[in-house]
Design an enzyme around this catalytic site. Structure first.
Site, short mmCIF file in Angstrom:
data_model
loop_
_atom_site.label_atom_id
_atom_site.label_comp_id
_atom_site.label_asym_id
_atom_site.label_seq_id
_atom_site.Cartn_x
_atom_site.Cartn_y
_atom_site.Cartn_z
N CYS A 246 0.27 -4.14 46.73
CA CYS A 246 1.34 -2.78 46.07
C CYS A 246 2.27 -2.33 47.01
O CYS A 246 3.14 -2.01 46.66
CB CYS A 246 0.39 -1.80 45.19
SG CYS A 246 -0.83 -0.85 46.40
N HIS B 85 -3.49 2.58 45.14
CA HIS B 85 -2.55 1.66 44.47
C HIS B 85 -1.31 2.39 44.16
O HIS B 85 -1.24 3.70 44.14
CB HIS B 85 -3.23 1.40 43.04
CG HIS B 85 -2.29 0.12 42.49
ND1 HIS B 85 -2.07 -1.04 42.87
CD2 HIS B 85 -1.49 0.24 41.34
CE1 HIS B 85 -1.10 -1.65 41.99
NE2 HIS B 85 -0.89 -0.97 41.11
N HIS C 118 4.66 -2.66 39.80
CA HIS C 118 3.85 -2.69 40.89
C HIS C 118 3.24 -4.14 41.12
O HIS C 118 3.54 -4.87 40.19
CB HIS C 118 2.71 -1.77 40.60
CG HIS C 118 2.05 -1.90 39.33
ND1 HIS C 118 0.77 -2.32 39.20
CD2 HIS C 118 2.41 -2.21 38.07
CE1 HIS C 118 0.38 -2.62 37.99
NE2 HIS C 118 1.46 -2.47 37.22
#
Length: 153
Positions: A55, A106, A118
């Site tokens: 990510c 994340h 993402h």
């Protein structure tokens, strides 16, 4: 950096009038184009190239195209820039989540209309909605890492 700030100001003047949700430093259409080019790239832990992204590596890859330097991990990226409320999000802002129960784990790039890009560990680079129950429950914060972003919404 000076050239970068000047380009932000120039873009704001040229594109700011009536641009809606423009991203002055990285114009929204250019940002979308950069992201679209890597949608579908597989997830790779520690990945920072089109071979595969994690990510934060995905975020680095996109922002490096515009000479924006960011820290390597999502946790340290979440400490950069200006903290935002969800209702202040504009394309190009970073959004952060706690997916492992241990803090920021994340991150993604807000692309507008309640969506963010993402690198998902199960699907690779995708566009998701912040309102999806999984992300809504795990949302922690957002950051604006580009100065001079257009204030029009």
């Amino acid at each position: 950096m000076k050239k970068f700030i000047l380009s932000i100001v120039g873009a704001a003047v040229i594109f700011g009038a009536g641009a809606g949700t423009s991203f002055a430093a990285i114009e929204a259409p250019k940002l979308s184009e950069s992201i679209d080019q890597v949608v579908g790239t597989p997830y790779k832990w520690g990945g920072t190239t089109t071979e595969g992204f994690d990510c934060s590596g995905f975020i680095l890859y996109i922002f490096n195209q515009y000479d924006v330097q960011l820290p390597r991990t999502s946790k340290t990226q979440a400490e950069t820039g200006t903290k935002l409320e969800k209702d202040e999000l504009r394309p190009g802002d970073l959004v952060f989540f706690n997916t492992d129960g241990k803090g920021i784990s994340h991150a993604g790039i807000y692309v507008g209309n309640g969506q963010f890009a993402h690198s998902s560990s199960s699907k690779g680079v995708i566009i998701s909605k912040l309102s999806e129950s999984y992300y809504e429950k795990r949302y922690v914060t957002a950051r604006r890492v580009i100065s001079g972003q257009d204030d029009a919404q």
